[in-house]
Write an enzyme that holds these catalytic residues in place. Structure first.
Site, PDB file in Angstrom:
ATOM      1  N   ASP A 221       6.991  -2.388   4.254  1.00 10.53           N
ATOM      2  CA  ASP A 221       6.829  -0.988   3.875  1.00 10.53           C
ATOM      3  C   ASP A 221       7.604  -0.200   4.826  1.00 10.53           C
ATOM      4  O   ASP A 221       7.530  -0.599   6.282  1.00 10.53           O
ATOM      5  CB  ASP A 221       5.215  -0.744   4.026  1.00 10.53           C
ATOM      6  CG  ASP A 221       4.926   0.711   2.957  1.00 10.53           C
ATOM      7  OD1 ASP A 221       5.984   1.018   2.512  1.00 10.53           O
ATOM      8  OD2 ASP A 221       3.983   1.177   3.241  1.00 10.53           O
TER       9      ASP A 221
HETATM   10  C1  LIG Z   1      14.440 -10.904  -1.223  1.00  7.28           C
HETATM   11  C2  LIG Z   1      14.285  -9.342  -1.539  1.00  7.28           C
HETATM   12  C3  LIG Z   1      14.615  -9.232  -2.917  1.00  7.28           C
HETATM   13  C4  LIG Z   1      14.235  -8.388  -0.600  1.00  7.28           C
HETATM   14  C5  LIG Z   1      13.608  -7.105  -1.055  1.00  7.28           C
HETATM   15  C6  LIG Z   1      14.044  -6.111   0.164  1.00  7.28           C
HETATM   16  C7  LIG Z   1      13.036  -5.330   0.374  1.00  7.28           C
HETATM   17  C8  LIG Z   1      12.753  -4.958   1.763  1.00  7.28           C
HETATM   18  C9  LIG Z   1      11.976  -4.787  -0.593  1.00  7.28           C
HETATM   19  C10 LIG Z   1      10.925  -3.904  -0.257  1.00  7.28           C
HETATM   20  C11 LIG Z   1      10.500  -3.205  -1.380  1.00  7.28           C
HETATM   21  C12 LIG Z   1       9.645  -2.029  -1.321  1.00  7.28           C
HETATM   22  C13 LIG Z   1       9.191  -1.380  -2.710  1.00  7.28           C
HETATM   23  C14 LIG Z   1       9.048  -1.499  -0.203  1.00  7.28           C
HETATM   24  C15 LIG Z   1       8.519  -0.512  -0.015  1.00  7.28           C
HETATM   25  O1  LIG Z   1       9.124   0.349   0.981  1.00  7.28           O
HETATM   26  P1  LIG Z   1       9.519   1.826   0.854  1.00  7.28           P
HETATM   27  O2  LIG Z   1      11.039   1.650   1.007  1.00  7.28           O
HETATM   28  O3  LIG Z   1       8.873   2.333  -0.334  1.00  7.28           O
HETATM   29  O4  LIG Z   1       8.712   2.445   2.072  1.00  7.28           O
HETATM   30  P2  LIG Z   1       8.624   3.917   2.234  1.00  7.28           P
HETATM   31  O5  LIG Z   1       9.002   4.871   1.040  1.00  7.28           O
HETATM   32  O6  LIG Z   1       7.051   3.977   2.408  1.00  7.28           O
HETATM   33  O7  LIG Z   1       9.333   4.339   3.498  1.00  7.28           O
END
Ligand SMILES: CC(C)=CCC/C(C)=C/CC/C(C)=C/COP(=O)(O)OP(=O)(O)O
Length: 274
Positions: free
Chosen positions: A40
């Site tokens: 996250d």
């Molecule tokens: C191998 C592969 C496919 C890797 C994927 C890469 C990756 C880091 C995926 C995270 C996906 C996700 C929805 C994270 C939530 O963070 P957010 O960005 O929603 O967090 P925030 O909005 O709370 O800052």
């Protein structure tokens, strides 16, 4: 973005040497067999660095690659990452596309890396929700690495634990019906008996490939499981870190493992009582 030279770079050089020394000390205590992560804070990282959100996801994917290599060096056998939840389909189409593109890039990179390090790669989730080309690439990678035993990487994609349980229940019912057993019955004393047991459900879980996680890390300062490995995490050490995922590094991992080691006796005792 995800390229082979990045992996070669992480595995070699003086940083890798120092890490190995640090990990040798850490291995004096118990080492978790399975670490799961909720990655996250990628968009918050992007905002902080004044870059666009999509580049934040690139940085997140790179941080995952680093974690995989650190875990291999440390002797952790299983790593599971929550890359995309079924609920994430409600996000902006550009974001959904970005994570799908990263998945495809990762498949290509992992195809190369898995042969080099004998890594088994598994995709857990409702894969039918993926586009046909990603489904094919993911299935091919799973099949070609199925025999590797050094390290098991599970990428949870189009995953929620409720969907996983539903799928496992459906599969268990199907199996019982096909075997002519049915799903409810009476034992010899004519008492009602459940014919679907917990072991039947567990056998059909997407995560049946790995033991339950020993540590579940969530970055971004949140304390929720967000429908990730809810079934599997009853006895696992939860670690919530304030740091945003792309900034997760080797010292965060060391801190989390030290924290796990401190609580190890208690958790191990609880597991024995199950
Ligand atoms: C191998 C592969 C496919 C890797 C994927 C890469 C990756 C880091 C995926 C995270 C996906 C996700 C929805 C994270 C939530 O963070 P957010 O960005 O929603 O967090 P925030 O909005 O709370 O800052």
């Amino acid at each position: 973005m995800l390229r082979e030279d990045i992996i070669i770079d992480i595995f070699s050089g003086w940083r890798s040497f120092l890490r190995k020394c640090l990990f040798r000390v850490l291995r004096v205590g118990p080492i978790p067999s399975h670490i799961a992560v909720i990655m996250d804070g990628n968009r918050r990282y992007a905002k902080k660095k004044k870059i666009d959100d999509m580049t934040g996801y690139d940085a997140g994917a790179l941080a995952l690659l680093h974690l995989i290599i650190y875990c291999m060096e440390l002797g952790v056998k299983y790593v599971t990452a929550y890359a995309f939840s079924i609920d994430n389909f409600r996000r902006h189409p550009e974001e959904v596309q970005k994570i799908m593109d990263l998945t495809m890039e990762s498949v290509m990179l992992l195809t190369w890396m898995s042969k080099l390090r004998l890594v088994r790669v598994h995709f857990a989730g409702n894969l039918q929700l993926l586009s046909a080309d990603i489904q094919d690439a993911a299935k091919r990678l799973m099949e070609s690495t199925a025999g590797y035993k050094n390290f098991v990487l599970t990428i949870c994609i189009c995953y929620t634990c409720s969907d996983e349980i539903l799928h496992a229940v459906e599969e268990s019912c199907k199996e019982k019906w096909d075997d002519g057993i049915g799903i409810m019955g009476y034992d010899e004393a004519n008492d009602y008996e459940r014919l679907i047991k917990v072991v039947d459900i567990e056998k059909h879980m997407y995560m049946a490939i790995a033991p339950d996680p020993d540590i579940l890390i969530r970055t971004g300062g949140e304390y929720r499981l967000s429908n990730f490995l809810v079934w599997q995490s009853s006895c696992c050490h939860l670690s919530s870190l304030g740091t945003v995922w792309p900034e997760f590094g080797v010292f965060h991992l060391v801190w989390v493992v030290l924290d796990f080691q401190q609580n190890y006796r208690y958790v191990a005792k609880k597991k024995l009582q199950l």
